[in-house]
Write a protein that holds these residues in place. Structure first.
Motif, PDB file in Angstrom:
ATOM      1  N   SER A  56       0.837  -1.212   0.000  1.00 43.22           N
ATOM      2  CA  SER A  56       0.000   0.000   0.000  1.00 43.22           C
ATOM      3  C   SER A  56       0.873   1.264   0.000  1.00 43.22           C
ATOM      4  O   SER A  56       0.541   2.267  -0.662  1.00 43.22           O
ATOM      5  CB  SER A  56      -0.937  -0.002   1.197  1.00 43.22           C
ATOM      6  N   THR A  85      -7.932  -6.591  -4.277  1.00 39.83           N
ATOM      7  CA  THR A  85      -7.464  -5.215  -4.468  1.00 39.83           C
ATOM      8  C   THR A  85      -8.588  -4.411  -5.139  1.00 39.83           C
ATOM      9  O   THR A  85      -9.262  -4.908  -6.060  1.00 39.83           O
ATOM     10  CB  THR A  85      -6.220  -5.168  -5.352  1.00 39.83           C
ATOM     11  N   VAL A 145      -6.165  -2.569  -0.151  1.00 37.23           N
ATOM     12  CA  VAL A 145      -5.190  -3.643  -0.362  1.00 37.23           C
ATOM     13  C   VAL A 145      -5.445  -4.724   0.687  1.00 37.23           C
ATOM     14  O   VAL A 145      -5.467  -4.443   1.885  1.00 37.23           O
ATOM     15  CB  VAL A 145      -3.748  -3.117  -0.258  1.00 37.23           C
TER      16      VAL A 145
END
Length: 454
Positions: A56, A85, A145
């Motif tokens: 991230s 994601t 994420v």
């Protein structure tokens, strides 16, 4: 096996203790596996959180420069479907990615948390438990994420299978071992019950079986057998005492009766009757002295007069006894020699110890011929502390030394001497009460020793 026998085994302490032992082992194994699972899960979660934060951070850094190639690459390289994601607007509406909607409970720019992500693919859709975080990009959009925790679930499954397939055999083995130990224990207890039944029926020669091991039952059997030895000895002594009393009292009482009958038939005067009565009184006194001596021995052996114990000087007692018997020795032209080389202090009853020394000196004076001597010696060395008395009398045969402390036993040297045969028995009883040791030593004349503990 009958239900009653099975219940007996279940309630058998050995069975219960063995089951408890295996249960404790099983609980320990279970706790170890749970600990391993928790520790492993935490390590995996920490690892996943680190990867999520690292990826991230890279996406956020790239958002200030232009296209999100790292984000696109993450979406493409996910053959095992481990990496959910998604890109969302500032208001939380989906823009792109493989996440259907904003995960419930997820907050922006916070630490990774466990969430359920609604994820989809070309021809599938699933709820995927994952570790995830949301980060705000430079243009205001939000990237989510995540990383699937499927490995954690597999670890939990392995632990569960380990518990099932590991503890079940252990439990069965523990149950089998418990039954085996219970059967062996029941068999030994049954043997002991049969022996105990024979003992209760009157066979005091029986003893509990012993296997010469460190088993608790063996230790208990040794203690019980020791008690049985003592009980058998006491019972045999009681039986022998009854015979001895009957034998020793019959003679003086019969003599009294015959003397009185003869006096009634033949007495020609009051003086003759008085003489017969006096002889009868003397015979009765002798019988009473036997009973009193037996009662005295019983009192010493059973009442255990430990309350009167105190520090006692054996030197004082020996000198007092020697002074007491000095006149009697002079009447027989005897010499009493006292040798006190050390003042030995013992823990005991002074009156009983005085009586012990007095009995030994009385015997020595009584059985030593005129012109002889009686030696009293009190000595102490590094290895022993003892009192020794010896005389110049006829002595005792080797085969009679152990018999002299038995009740009513009269040795050859005292066969024609007045007495009741209980003096040394009384001495032995008092010495045992105090925890000392009494021995009749092979030597010329009569020699006896009392050994005191150091």
């Amino acid at each position: 096996m009958s239900s009653a026998r099975l219940i007996d085994w279940i309630w058998n302490s050995t069975f219960r203790y063995t089951v408890a032992l295996f249960a404790a082992i099983a609980a320990t194994i279970m706790l170890s596996l749970v600990f391993a699972y928790v520790t492993t899960s935490r390590e995996l979660v920490s690892l996943l959180d680190g990867l999520i934060i690292q990826e991230s951070d890279a996406i956020v850094a790239q958002s200030t420069e232009g296209p999100l190639t790292i984000y696109e690459e993450r979406l493409r390289q996910d053959p095992r479907r481990y990496k959910p994601t998604g890109l969302f607007s500032a208001s939380g509406e989906r823009i792109s990615g493989n996440i259907v909607e904003w995960p419930a409970g997820l907050e922006v720019d916070r630490a990774p948390i466990q969430v359920n992500i609604d994820r989809f693919g070309p021809d599938w859709r699933m709820i995927q438990p994952s570790r995830a975080l949301a980060r705000r990009l430079a243009d205001g959009r939000i990237v989510v994420v995540g990383w699937s925790t499927k490995d954690n679930e597999q670890t939990a499954l392995v632990v569960e299978r380990g518990l099932i397939f590991g503890l079940l055999p252990a439990f069965l083995l523990g149950l089998a071992a418990s039954l085996l130990f219970a059967v062996r224990s029941q068999r030994r207890i049954r043997e002991m019950q049969l022996r105990a039944a024979d003992i209760v029926a009157g066979d005091l020669t029986q003893r509990l079986p012993i296997r010469n091991s460190e088993d608790p039952l063996d230790k208990l059997a040794l203690i019980v057998n020791g008690m049985l030895e003592e009980i058998q000895t006491l019972v045999e002594n009681l039986a022998g005492i009854g015979d001895d009393i009957a034998h020793d009292l019959r003679t003086p009482l019969a003599r009294v009766r015959i003397g009185l009958e003869r006096a009634r038939r033949t007495a020609g005067s009051v003086d003759d009757l008085h003489g017969a009565i006096d002889r009868g009184i003397s015979g009765l006194d002798h019988a009473i002295s036997i009973v009193n001596a037996l009662l005295r021995i019983r009192e010493i052996e059973q009442t255990r007069r430990l309350a009167a114990f105190d520090d006692v000087s054996m030197a004082e007692i020996i000198e007092e006894v020697a002074e007491l018997y000095e006149p009697f020795a002079e009447e027989k032209n005897l010499t009493i020699n006292v040798g006190v080389k050390a003042d030995i202090i013992v823990r005991g009853d002074r009156d009983l110890l005085f009586e012990t020394i007095a009995n030994l000196v009385d015997n020595a004076v009584k059985f030593t011929p005129p012109g002889g001597s009686v030696d009293l010696l009190l000595s102490s060395t590094e290895t022993e502390r003892l009192f020794r008395i010896s005389d110049t009398g006829p002595g005792v045969a080797d085969n009679e030394r152990d018999l002299l402390v038995q009740r009513f036993y009269r040795s050859d040297r005292s066969r024609h001497t007045k007495g009741i045969g209980l003096g040394l028995t009384l001495v032995a009883a008092i010495v045992r009460l105090h925890g000392f040791r009494f021995d009749i030593v092979p030597a010329e004349g009569f020699t006896a020793e009392i050994a005191f503990p150091s």
